[in-house]
Design a protein around this motif. Structure first.
Motif, PDB file in Angstrom:
ATOM      1  N   THR A   1      -8.908  -3.437  33.792  1.00 55.02           N
ATOM      2  CA  THR A   1      -8.763  -3.269  35.244  1.00 55.02           C
ATOM      3  C   THR A   1      -8.689  -4.667  35.841  1.00 55.02           C
ATOM      4  N   HIS A   2      -7.507  -5.080  36.277  1.00 55.02           N
ATOM      5  CA  HIS A   2      -7.310  -6.483  36.651  1.00 55.02           C
ATOM      6  C   HIS A   2      -6.234  -6.626  37.721  1.00 55.02           C
ATOM      7  N   VAL A   3      -6.145  -7.838  38.253  1.00 52.27           N
ATOM      8  CA  VAL A   3      -5.276  -8.095  39.384  1.00 52.27           C
ATOM      9  C   VAL A   3      -3.796  -8.173  39.003  1.00 52.27           C
ATOM     10  N   MET A   4      -3.484  -8.431  37.730  1.00 53.02           N
ATOM     11  CA  MET A   4      -2.077  -8.591  37.346  1.00 53.02           C
ATOM     12  C   MET A   4      -1.341  -7.255  37.380  1.00 53.02           C
ATOM     13  N   GLU A   5      -0.201  -7.237  38.062  1.00 53.34           N
ATOM     14  CA  GLU A   5       0.702  -6.092  38.013  1.00 53.34           C
ATOM     15  C   GLU A   5       1.423  -6.105  36.668  1.00 53.34           C
ATOM     16  N   HIS A   6       1.732  -4.930  36.128  1.00 56.42           N
ATOM     17  CA  HIS A   6       2.362  -4.854  34.812  1.00 56.42           C
ATOM     18  C   HIS A   6       3.648  -4.043  34.847  1.00 56.42           C
ATOM     19  N   GLY A   7       4.610  -4.490  34.033  1.00 63.46           N
ATOM     20  CA  GLY A   7       5.720  -3.674  33.588  1.00 63.46           C
ATOM     21  C   GLY A   7       5.661  -3.637  32.076  1.00 63.46           C
ATOM     22  N   LEU A   8       5.680  -2.446  31.465  1.00 65.25           N
ATOM     23  CA  LEU A   8       5.593  -2.313  30.009  1.00 65.25           C
ATOM     24  C   LEU A   8       6.775  -1.491  29.516  1.00 65.25           C
ATOM     25  N   TYR A   9       7.631  -2.095  28.707  1.00 69.59           N
ATOM     26  CA  TYR A   9       8.740  -1.377  28.084  1.00 69.59           C
ATOM     27  C   TYR A   9       8.457  -1.270  26.595  1.00 69.59           C
ATOM     28  N   VAL A  10       8.417  -0.038  26.087  1.00 70.60           N
ATOM     29  CA  VAL A  10       8.065   0.178  24.684  1.00 70.60           C
ATOM     30  C   VAL A  10       9.275  -0.149  23.802  1.00 70.60           C
ATOM     31  N   LEU A  11       9.129  -1.176  22.995  1.00 69.41           N
ATOM     32  CA  LEU A  11      10.195  -1.627  22.099  1.00 69.41           C
ATOM     33  C   LEU A  11      10.243  -0.831  20.808  1.00 69.41           C
ATOM     34  N   GLU A  12       9.074  -0.361  20.366  1.00 71.43           N
ATOM     35  CA  GLU A  12       8.993   0.215  19.017  1.00 71.43           C
ATOM     36  C   GLU A  12       7.733   1.071  18.917  1.00 71.43           C
ATOM     37  N   GLY A  13       7.824   2.193  18.205  1.00 70.98           N
ATOM     38  CA  GLY A  13       6.652   2.991  17.892  1.00 70.98           C
ATOM     39  C   GLY A  13       6.249   3.946  18.998  1.00 70.98           C
ATOM     40  N   LYS A  14       5.012   4.448  18.889  1.00 72.88           N
ATOM     41  CA  LYS A  14       4.491   5.404  19.866  1.00 72.88           C
ATOM     42  C   LYS A  14       2.991   5.189  20.026  1.00 72.88           C
ATOM     43  N   ALA A  15       2.457   5.701  21.142  1.00 65.58           N
ATOM     44  CA  ALA A  15       1.030   5.546  21.429  1.00 65.58           C
ATOM     45  C   ALA A  15       0.621   6.568  22.475  1.00 65.58           C
ATOM     46  N   VAL A  16      -0.678   6.711  22.652  1.00 65.12           N
ATOM     47  CA  VAL A  16      -1.234   7.467  23.768  1.00 65.12           C
ATOM     48  C   VAL A  16      -1.845   6.450  24.709  1.00 65.12           C
ATOM     49  N   TYR A  17      -1.333   6.403  25.941  1.00 62.60           N
ATOM     50  CA  TYR A  17      -1.754   5.398  26.912  1.00 62.60           C
ATOM     51  C   TYR A  17      -2.621   6.044  27.989  1.00 62.60           C
ATOM     52  N   ARG A  18      -3.727   5.386  28.317  1.00 64.00           N
ATOM     53  CA  ARG A  18      -4.561   5.816  29.440  1.00 64.00           C
ATOM     54  C   ARG A  18      -4.099   5.059  30.677  1.00 64.00           C
ATOM     55  N   LEU A  19      -3.670   5.781  31.691  1.00 63.85           N
ATOM     56  CA  LEU A  19      -3.192   5.217  32.945  1.00 63.85           C
ATOM     57  C   LEU A  19      -3.985   5.829  34.076  1.00 63.85           C
ATOM     58  N   ASN A  20      -4.851   5.035  34.683  1.00 62.31           N
ATOM     59  CA  ASN A  20      -5.753   5.515  35.716  1.00 62.31           C
ATOM     60  C   ASN A  20      -6.619   6.646  35.149  1.00 62.31           C
ATOM     61  N   LYS A  21      -6.432   7.884  35.566  1.00 61.82           N
ATOM     62  CA  LYS A  21      -7.256   8.990  35.088  1.00 61.82           C
ATOM     63  C   LYS A  21      -6.564   9.832  34.022  1.00 61.82           C
ATOM     64  N   ASP A  22      -5.342   9.465  33.640  1.00 57.60           N
ATOM     65  CA  ASP A  22      -4.516  10.339  32.806  1.00 57.60           C
ATOM     66  C   ASP A  22      -4.221   9.726  31.438  1.00 57.60           C
ATOM     67  N   TRP A  23      -4.078  10.589  30.435  1.00 56.23           N
ATOM     68  CA  TRP A  23      -3.587  10.189  29.120  1.00 56.23           C
ATOM     69  C   TRP A  23      -2.122  10.595  29.012  1.00 56.23           C
TER      70      TRP A  23
END
Length: 273
Positions: A209-231
């Protein structure tokens, strides 16, 4: 640690038999733009670019990205631009995911291929052309440069991920690592674009939880990401935008490694309006 498996299969159009369920979501804290929605009919065309189309996956607007825009560019053989950047105050990062191209910067030509990275300072003169026989696809991240009195502007950079060994995060036994193209201690730069790699089963082990804004583009593979209250399940070709202070963490799902291109704004005071 380099890869020839960057996702670059955007385009086309789903059949009329396709179901309309999707993980695409737009909230005030985050957005997920999955690869399945990056079709032919959502592309944009840009002035002074030939043989080129773009998927605009982030732009400054109320309730969305505040500090950057991000395009996925597709340039056909013979296409490109002698006037690519219309804004004098805009700095840029280019990262190639497929194909080859040539960027001429301040009179010097730089050949770029999958895995190549370029930082282009605000106000610089550059051109980009695809002289190969196949399309080239690359990410173009743009940001308004924030000048600081007493700091000289950041220099241009042309490099490749092969020249930057991933740096393991502390106490992770190497399962979580970051490829850094720009020295984090160099305060001349007000943005970083890195590659984050998680080996199968690796995790981000706390809710960042931090001040930096993010853009994330998935280049490879898969994952389960937690975003705020959601998986949310994500895979290669998906894009996530995370607002400043949006809680985030993830599990890498395997069977291969999970890698994403990460933007963040850094090294500046917070503006007070």
């Amino acid at each position: 640690m380099s890869s020839q498996n960057f996702y670059a299969s955007m385009g086309g159009l789903p059949p009329q038999t396709e179901l309309l369920s999707s993980k695409a979501v737009f909230t005030t804290a985050y957005a997920v733009i999955p690869r399945t929605v990056m079709t032919d009919i959502v592309t944009s065309y840009l002035p002074h670019w030939e043989g080129t189309r773009a998927w605009v996956i982030s732009r400054p607007m109320t309730g969305f990205s505040e500090t950057f825009s991000q395009y996925i560019m597709e340039v056909q053989p013979g296409g490109g631009s002698d006037r690519p950047e219309p804004e004098k105050r805009a700095e840029g990062v280019l990262f190639v995911v497929e194909g080859e191209m040539t960027v001429e910067f301040e009179g010097t030509a730089h050949a770029m291929r999958a895995g190549s990275f370029a930082f282009l300072p605000a106000g610089s003169s550059w051109t980009l052309w695809n002289s190969s026989g196949a399309p080239v696809k690359f990410h173009w991240i743009r940001k308004a440069f924030q000048e600081v009195d007493g700091l000289e502007p950041p220099p241009a950079m042309f490099t490749h991920e092969d020249e930057h060994p991933p740096q393991a995060m502390p106490d992770t036994n190497g399962v979580w690592a970051t490829t850094r193209f720009i020295d984090p201690a160099d305060l001349r730069y007000d943005m970083h674009v890195t590659i984050v790699t998680l080996e199968p089963g690796g995790i981000i082990p706390f809710m960042e939880t931090h001040v930096m804004e993010h853009g994330l583009y998935v280049l490879e593979g898969k994952a389960v990401y937690r975003l705020n209250k959601d998986w949310v399940e994500v895979e290669a070709g998906d894009f996530m935008w995370l607002r400043a202070f949006c809680p985030q963490a993830c599990y890498a799902g395997g069977p291969g490694r999970f890698r994403y291109l990460l933007y963040k704004d850094v090294n500046r005071h917070m503006p007070l309006w």
